[in-house]
Design an enzyme around this catalytic site. Structure first.
Site, short mmCIF file in Angstrom:
data_model
loop_
_atom_site.label_atom_id
_atom_site.label_comp_id
_atom_site.label_asym_id
_atom_site.label_seq_id
_atom_site.Cartn_x
_atom_site.Cartn_y
_atom_site.Cartn_z
N GLU A 148 -1.67 1.32 1.80
CA GLU A 148 -1.16 1.21 2.92
C GLU A 148 -1.51 -0.21 3.72
O GLU A 148 -0.65 -0.79 4.34
CB GLU A 148 -1.87 2.41 3.67
CG GLU A 148 -1.62 3.63 3.40
CD GLU A 148 0.03 3.90 3.13
OE1 GLU A 148 0.83 3.49 3.91
OE2 GLU A 148 0.22 4.62 2.20
N HIS A 151 1.17 -2.56 3.07
CA HIS A 151 2.41 -2.51 3.74
C HIS A 151 2.25 -3.33 5.04
O HIS A 151 3.38 -4.03 5.29
CB HIS A 151 2.61 -0.96 4.17
CG HIS A 151 3.16 -0.24 3.02
ND1 HIS A 151 4.61 -0.63 2.67
CD2 HIS A 151 3.13 0.91 2.53
CE1 HIS A 151 4.92 0.43 1.89
NE2 HIS A 151 3.82 1.39 1.99
ZN LIG Z 1 3.83 3.06 0.40
#
Ligand SMILES: [Zn+2]
Length: 196
Positions: A148, A151
């Site tokens: 995450e 990202h």
């Molecule tokens: Zn992802």
């Protein structure tokens, strides 16, 4: 409200996301919508760029991993109910051996590949009340956070594959960006041809 998840190829997934503060508009509604969107897609994490917002915010709930029989009882316990909001996160340190794990991503449906990451991270972040924390995580917990976290740095797991693997999945990635994929949750495709 379930938000459309941005598919591979959208430039928002390539931005280095920016910090936010308490004044961010309708923040609690945004969090509610992101949780709903993540659970609806059976994800264990969702980052704001995946719903089109280039801000440093992601959510994690590793509970679905906790019944994996390959894990120790201790690991299962750590994963069960680990539900957290990470705001303005910065990884301070990554240590340990790299290990492989088969990753997927809600923005890249149907593609799963082994990704190698370091075992342990130390991360500073704020919770949903904007209180600061600095914590160390290992194993699968660290893995989900690392994915995450990437990202909000504009990085996708497919970037971490060998050049051979990248060549092998290139056309499938192009198809995803065009919406040529069957998926059972709401998505937004950057290169979909508009119907006339
Ligand atoms: Zn992802």
């Amino acid at each position: 409200m379930i938000l459309p998840i941005v598919a591979y190829g959208d430039p928002v997934l390539r931005k280095v996301a920016v910090d936010i503060d308490k004044e961010y508009p309708a923040f609690n509604t945004l969090l509610e919508n992101m949780w709903e969107t993540m659970y609806n897609a059976s994800g264990v994490g969702l980052a704001a760029p995946q719903i089109g917002l280039p801000i440093r915010l992601f959510l994690v709930d590793t509970t679905p991993f906790s019944d994996d029989e390959d894990l120790t009882e201790e690991e299962q316990k750590a994963l069960n109910g680990f539900k957290k909001v990470f705001i303005n996160a910065y990884i301070e340190e990554e240590t340990g051996e790299e290990w492989g794990f088969n990753e997927g991503c809600l923005s890249i449906p149907d593609i799963r590949e082994d990704v190698f990451r370091k075992e342990t991270i130390t991360i500073s972040y704020m919770d949903e009340e904007f209180n600061s924390h600095k914590e160390t995580y290992s194993g699968l917990l660290a893995r989900v956070i690392q994915h995450e976290y990437d990202h909000i740095e504009g990085i996708l797991f497919t970037d971490k594959l060998s050049s051979l693997k990248k060549r092998l999945i290139k056309s499938r990635l192009a198809n995803i960006s065009k919406g040529k994929i069957r998926v059972d949750y709401r998505m937004r495709f950057p290169n979909m041809k508009k119907a006339r």
